[in-house]
Design a protein around this motif. Sequence first.
Motif, mmCIF file in Angstrom:
data_model
loop_
_atom_site.group_PDB
_atom_site.id
_atom_site.type_symbol
_atom_site.label_atom_id
_atom_site.label_comp_id
_atom_site.label_asym_id
_atom_site.label_seq_id
_atom_site.Cartn_x
_atom_site.Cartn_y
_atom_site.Cartn_z
ATOM 1 N N GLU A 1 16.838 -24.574 26.674
ATOM 2 C CA GLU A 1 15.622 -23.807 26.954
ATOM 3 C C GLU A 1 15.136 -23.035 25.730
ATOM 4 N N ILE A 2 16.047 -22.635 24.844
ATOM 5 C CA ILE A 2 15.625 -21.943 23.627
ATOM 6 C C ILE A 2 14.911 -22.921 22.696
ATOM 7 N N PHE A 3 15.476 -24.125 22.561
ATOM 8 C CA PHE A 3 14.847 -25.147 21.722
ATOM 9 C C PHE A 3 13.462 -25.492 22.254
ATOM 10 N N GLN A 4 13.342 -25.643 23.560
ATOM 11 C CA GLN A 4 12.044 -25.973 24.154
ATOM 12 C C GLN A 4 11.039 -24.845 23.936
ATOM 13 N N ALA A 5 11.486 -23.606 24.069
ATOM 14 C CA ALA A 5 10.579 -22.470 23.872
ATOM 15 C C ALA A 5 10.087 -22.397 22.428
ATOM 16 N N ARG A 6 10.939 -22.804 21.485
ATOM 17 C CA ARG A 6 10.565 -22.768 20.075
ATOM 18 C C ARG A 6 9.650 -23.922 19.682
ATOM 19 N N CYS A 7 9.647 -25.007 20.474
ATOM 20 C CA CYS A 7 8.956 -26.233 20.050
ATOM 21 C C CYS A 7 7.772 -26.649 20.921
ATOM 22 N N LYS A 8 7.837 -26.390 22.204
ATOM 23 C CA LYS A 8 6.745 -26.815 23.082
ATOM 24 C C LYS A 8 5.490 -25.991 22.821
ATOM 25 N N ASN A 9 4.355 -26.693 22.731
ATOM 26 C CA ASN A 9 3.045 -26.076 22.453
ATOM 27 C C ASN A 9 2.992 -25.405 21.081
ATOM 28 N N VAL A 10 3.852 -25.841 20.187
ATOM 29 C CA VAL A 10 3.880 -25.316 18.817
ATOM 30 C C VAL A 10 3.507 -26.445 17.851
ATOM 31 N N GLY A 11 2.534 -26.193 16.989
ATOM 32 C CA GLY A 11 2.122 -27.204 16.014
ATOM 33 C C GLY A 11 1.430 -28.394 16.643
ATOM 34 N N ILE A 12 0.598 -28.147 17.635
ATOM 35 C CA ILE A 12 -0.084 -29.253 18.328
ATOM 36 C C ILE A 12 -1.139 -29.881 17.421
ATOM 37 N N MET A 13 -1.162 -31.214 17.403
ATOM 38 C CA MET A 13 -2.214 -31.942 16.696
ATOM 39 C C MET A 13 -2.567 -33.175 17.510
ATOM 40 N N ASP A 14 -3.851 -33.311 17.849
ATOM 41 C CA ASP A 14 -4.254 -34.433 18.695
ATOM 42 C C ASP A 14 -4.334 -35.729 17.893
ATOM 43 N N THR A 15 -4.525 -36.824 18.608
ATOM 44 C CA THR A 15 -4.510 -38.148 17.985
ATOM 45 C C THR A 15 -5.613 -38.297 16.942
ATOM 46 N N GLU A 16 -6.819 -37.854 17.274
ATOM 47 C CA GLU A 16 -7.947 -38.020 16.358
ATOM 48 C C GLU A 16 -7.710 -37.283 15.036
ATOM 49 N N THR A 17 -7.267 -36.035 15.122
ATOM 50 C CA THR A 17 -7.008 -35.258 13.908
ATOM 51 C C THR A 17 -5.871 -35.874 13.111
ATOM 52 N N THR A 18 -4.839 -36.341 13.804
ATOM 53 C CA THR A 18 -3.699 -36.970 13.137
ATOM 54 C C THR A 18 -4.136 -38.204 12.373
ATOM 55 N N LEU A 19 -4.983 -39.013 12.987
ATOM 56 C CA LEU A 19 -5.494 -40.210 12.323
ATOM 57 C C LEU A 19 -6.386 -39.842 11.136
ATOM 58 N N ASN A 20 -7.162 -38.784 11.288
ATOM 59 C CA ASN A 20 -8.034 -38.349 10.188
ATOM 60 C C ASN A 20 -7.221 -37.948 8.958
ATOM 61 N N TYR A 21 -6.051 -37.422 9.183
ATOM 62 C CA TYR A 21 -5.165 -37.076 8.069
ATOM 63 C C TYR A 21 -4.446 -38.300 7.507
ATOM 64 N N GLY A 22 -4.496 -39.412 8.214
ATOM 65 C CA GLY A 22 -3.807 -40.623 7.758
ATOM 66 C C GLY A 22 -2.342 -40.660 8.129
ATOM 67 N N ILE A 23 -1.957 -39.809 9.066
ATOM 68 C CA ILE A 23 -0.553 -39.730 9.465
ATOM 69 C C ILE A 23 -0.207 -40.903 10.372
ATOM 70 N N THR A 24 0.968 -41.488 10.138
ATOM 71 C CA THR A 24 1.431 -42.631 10.927
ATOM 72 C C THR A 24 2.874 -42.371 11.364
ATOM 73 N N GLY A 25 3.494 -43.388 11.943
ATOM 74 C CA GLY A 25 4.902 -43.287 12.306
ATOM 75 C C GLY A 25 5.150 -42.382 13.502
ATOM 76 N N PRO A 26 6.352 -41.798 13.581
ATOM 77 C CA PRO A 26 6.708 -40.958 14.733
ATOM 78 C C PRO A 26 5.761 -39.781 14.945
ATOM 79 N N ASN A 27 5.233 -39.211 13.862
ATOM 80 C CA ASN A 27 4.329 -38.068 14.008
ATOM 81 C C ASN A 27 3.013 -38.457 14.660
ATOM 82 N N LEU A 28 2.587 -39.702 14.471
ATOM 83 C CA LEU A 28 1.393 -40.195 15.148
ATOM 84 C C LEU A 28 1.714 -40.576 16.587
ATOM 85 N N ARG A 29 2.817 -41.247 16.776
ATOM 86 C CA ARG A 29 3.189 -41.676 18.128
ATOM 87 C C ARG A 29 3.465 -40.479 19.037
ATOM 88 N N ALA A 30 3.823 -39.339 18.446
ATOM 89 C CA ALA A 30 4.053 -38.136 19.250
ATOM 90 C C ALA A 30 2.782 -37.655 19.931
#
Length: 372
Positions: free
Chosen positions: A199-228
């Motif tokens: 629960e501590i790990f989830q609290a530190r990570c969930k809803n933190v550093g959110i980036m949607d698909t469109e913005t991720t693609l605009n940055y050219g990001i691929t791989g696991p960070n895009l699939r996330a």
Amino acid sequence: MGNEEKVMRTEEIKINLGPQHPSTHGVYRAVLTLDGENVIDIENHLGYLHRGMEKIAESRTYTQFIPYTDRMDYLAAILNNWGYVGVVEKLMEIEVPERAEYLRVIMGELQRIASHLVFAGSFALDLNGFTGWMYAFRDREKILDLFEMVAGSRLTVNYMRIGGVCADVTPEFMEALSGVLDDLEKGLDELDGLITGNEIFQARCKNVGIMDTETTLNYGITGPNLRATGLKFDLRKDCPYSIYDRFEFEVPVGKQGDSFDRWYVRIAEMRQSIKIIRQAYEQMPEKGNIMAKVPKVIKPPKGECYFQIEGSKGILGYYLVSDGSKNPYRLHVHGPSFVNIGAFPEMAKGGKVQDAIAVLASLDPVLGEIDR
């Protein structure tokens, strides 16, 4: 006294995150502008590990440059090898023997798991979870033992060759591989149970550093960070290279592209890599050449070529220009870590300092690939 006058105002300050190693995954420096603990702005500073790899290639023969690729993303050396020899083979129209292709898949997927285990352990450690680090590195050591058996090295593994691989595997290796795969599945269950549901790990990570698909693609990001972000795109599935079209596996995706999703996707990917290796283990022909017939001195024809693979951190591409000599005229590497780190400021702005650490860890950067 009005309400505005009652609010305590603080002076913005700038602090350096890095370039010392802890929490920055290498000699990376980010200048954070803070209002208290709130991150107002982030400025990337790269270049502390720059070694001029692409320029060095111009003064090395095609074969001599292979070991330099080990030192780029040094956590995924074999995948770096694969991308480089692949572009030379594409330009020279070399057909790699079938047994060598299977060996490349086995070793490449083992390297992907080893890379993801470093991610998992480092992520846990960055959030003060030392036990998770120990679990991940315990399992990674077993993969490095396999690398040592076949290639003689553990970190900067130099296994791929133009036309095939440097050495065949022994029956002892295949027996050890089967045992390691069983151990990895058990280890992933432990790592998953220890960290993912915490629960501590989830609290530190969930809803933190959110980036949607469109913005991720605009940055050219691929791989696991895009699939996330929920986009199911994997070169091994969508643009198969080597013999990946022969294997059954799933492409794990996240839901909203937060730090937790970036963790989850990589944990799930390791399970799929084990599945691929088991199929390659069963399908690989018992005998066969591991090297194509290639000249002793490699001289590709004049021209240019681009080849890309699904690296552990995203699409890893090599662009090669040949003038017909024994040295590359020009070589450029499209490294996913360099692309990924470019989005870090946008992802971490508006959060707390501790959130910035979690976001950076979730991107899985390696500075050897960023600076080259």
